[in-house]
Design a protein around this motif. Sequence first.
Motif, short mmCIF file in Angstrom:
data_model
loop_
_atom_site.label_atom_id
_atom_site.label_comp_id
_atom_site.label_asym_id
_atom_site.label_seq_id
_atom_site.Cartn_x
_atom_site.Cartn_y
_atom_site.Cartn_z
N GLU A 263 15.60 -2.37 -54.09
CA GLU A 263 17.00 -2.04 -54.35
C GLU A 263 18.08 -3.10 -54.01
O GLU A 263 19.15 -3.43 -54.67
N LYS A 264 17.92 -3.61 -52.67
CA LYS A 264 18.56 -4.65 -52.20
C LYS A 264 18.72 -5.79 -53.05
O LYS A 264 19.70 -6.55 -53.27
N ILE A 265 17.45 -6.31 -53.27
CA ILE A 265 17.30 -7.62 -54.10
C ILE A 265 17.67 -7.49 -55.38
O ILE A 265 18.46 -8.29 -56.05
N ARG A 266 17.62 -6.25 -56.21
CA ARG A 266 18.03 -5.98 -57.54
C ARG A 266 19.16 -5.57 -57.80
O ARG A 266 20.04 -6.04 -58.55
N HIS A 267 19.98 -4.72 -56.72
CA HIS A 267 21.29 -4.20 -57.00
C HIS A 267 22.16 -4.61 -55.87
O HIS A 267 23.52 -4.19 -55.74
N GLY A 268 21.81 -5.16 -54.64
CA GLY A 268 22.64 -5.85 -53.75
C GLY A 268 22.90 -4.73 -52.54
O GLY A 268 23.77 -4.95 -51.79
N ALA A 269 22.28 -3.38 -52.48
CA ALA A 269 22.68 -2.48 -51.42
C ALA A 269 21.37 -1.48 -51.23
O ALA A 269 20.48 -1.32 -51.83
N PHE A 270 21.51 -1.12 -49.95
CA PHE A 270 20.51 -0.01 -49.55
C PHE A 270 21.09 1.45 -49.74
O PHE A 270 22.12 1.73 -48.76
N THR A 271 20.68 2.03 -50.74
CA THR A 271 21.49 3.30 -50.84
C THR A 271 20.74 4.52 -50.27
O THR A 271 19.29 4.53 -49.96
N THR A 272 21.25 5.65 -49.92
CA THR A 272 20.81 6.85 -49.39
C THR A 272 19.96 7.29 -50.51
O THR A 272 18.79 7.96 -50.03
N LEU A 273 20.38 7.29 -51.73
CA LEU A 273 19.50 7.88 -52.82
C LEU A 273 18.59 7.24 -52.85
O LEU A 273 17.17 7.67 -53.33
N GLY A 274 18.32 5.92 -52.79
CA GLY A 274 17.11 4.94 -53.00
C GLY A 274 16.25 5.42 -51.61
O GLY A 274 14.91 5.67 -51.96
N ALA A 275 16.70 5.57 -50.58
CA ALA A 275 15.78 6.16 -49.45
C ALA A 275 14.99 7.29 -49.70
O ALA A 275 13.85 7.55 -49.61
N ALA A 276 15.89 8.17 -50.12
CA ALA A 276 15.22 9.78 -50.56
C ALA A 276 14.31 9.59 -51.72
O ALA A 276 13.13 10.05 -51.49
N SER A 277 14.64 8.80 -52.60
CA SER A 277 13.83 8.69 -53.86
C SER A 277 12.53 7.96 -53.72
O SER A 277 11.32 8.34 -53.88
N GLY A 278 12.72 6.99 -52.71
CA GLY A 278 11.66 6.17 -52.25
C GLY A 278 10.76 7.04 -51.47
O GLY A 278 9.30 6.76 -51.73
N ALA A 279 11.12 7.76 -50.59
CA ALA A 279 10.09 8.63 -49.68
C ALA A 279 9.37 9.49 -50.70
O ALA A 279 8.19 9.91 -50.71
N VAL A 280 10.16 9.91 -51.76
CA VAL A 280 9.21 11.16 -52.59
C VAL A 280 8.27 10.42 -53.58
O VAL A 280 7.42 11.01 -53.62
#
Length: 446
Positions: A263-280
Amino acid sequence: MAPAITLAAEAPKLSAANTGFMLICSALVMLMTPGLAFFYGGMVRVKSTLNMLMMSFISLGIVTVLWVLYGFSLAFGTDSGSLIGWNSDWVGLGNIGLTELWDGYTIPVFVFLVFQLMFAIITPALISGALADRVKFSAWALFITLWATVVYFPVAHWVWGAGGWAFELGVIDFAGGTAVHINAGAAALGVILVIGKRVGFKKDPMRPHSLPLVMLGAGLLWFGWFGFNAGSWLGNDDGVGALMFVNTQVATAAAMLAWLAYEKIRHGAFTTLGAASGAVAGLVAITPAGGAVTPLGAIAVGAIAGVLCAMAVGLKYRFGYDDSLDVVGVHLVGGIAGSLLIGLFASGKGQSTVEGLFYGGGLTQFWKQCAGVFAVLAYSLVVSAILAFVLDKTMGMRVPEDDEVAGIDQAEHAETAYDFSGAGGGAAKTAVTAPVAAAASKKVDA
């Protein structure tokens, strides 16, 4: 020399420790469905929050009753043609002894059946995230009833029932990569291809209304998943359940980090939604594989799944299918990844001696995994689409467009999730509440 005496294997005896452990695991898996409701509920817009919660909660009611009436018998009864089970003594669960042991294990049949019930409950609930904002609640309830009967119960038998074709073929699915996640993800795709997109898809912003709710739901899912995965070894005292527990934690952590890095490489940010979705995504991927791989293998499975799922969630914009909350991108893709990676990373030191390609076992297991994955995917996709088509042509699957735009919570449940007026608890105005609200408004004006 006296002749050798062959001693019969000692019959298993009820284990209080294993029984207690499995009851706790069953409760943990039950908690996952409310956790899923919060996870999905935070991801939708305010006007759809209650509907999203209810689409998960209703599964607790419907599937429980079906399981008692005939679901357990269809899924785990005596095999018929490697496709379905049946045991008339289990219909209604009235002819099962309280201390009768599950076949070859040290836990009662009632403990096994309630553990498996929680799997049956959460699987159709997973589908609901793809259908957010636009499905009649009555149609959804009927869909769950039909889908559990003709899709989930038979597939559970294929994968876990003695005599089921996938079970006999040797397809490895420790806790539900095929029977739960691929099954639900393929069903979600089948239904959304029939019912179509939300009003405003790719035009209106449809951002999550409460990321704290999303994180809460993800945390509850992560917590409950230890029961989901470690409990699937049914309390056997050989260390495999402990391995699965460790691998569940490891793969989930690796997937979350991999998703965030992508997400950081592709969109430039670490998001909470990304953290939750990645965990799932990591939880999904390790579900079939965790008993077969080492912790290092679990890192690989989690990291690969994290990246693949992060890439897959954007496919809906490229191909034009409206998977509202990324059930296809996370559960279908994650389930496929975890199931197929067994064929590469199985170490031969966990639940079985099966070795994957990277451990010298060749591609034999990989092809078995492919058979299980794509058979479940095709069956669930096609049958789910047919069910949705029939319901859509008879009772209608979607709410009217005006109701969708105004908010499905009010239209289907006569409530709202949040009370912004300060006049009450969020209930819709009725003959009783309207005069009270009007009187309160006059006092404020005065």
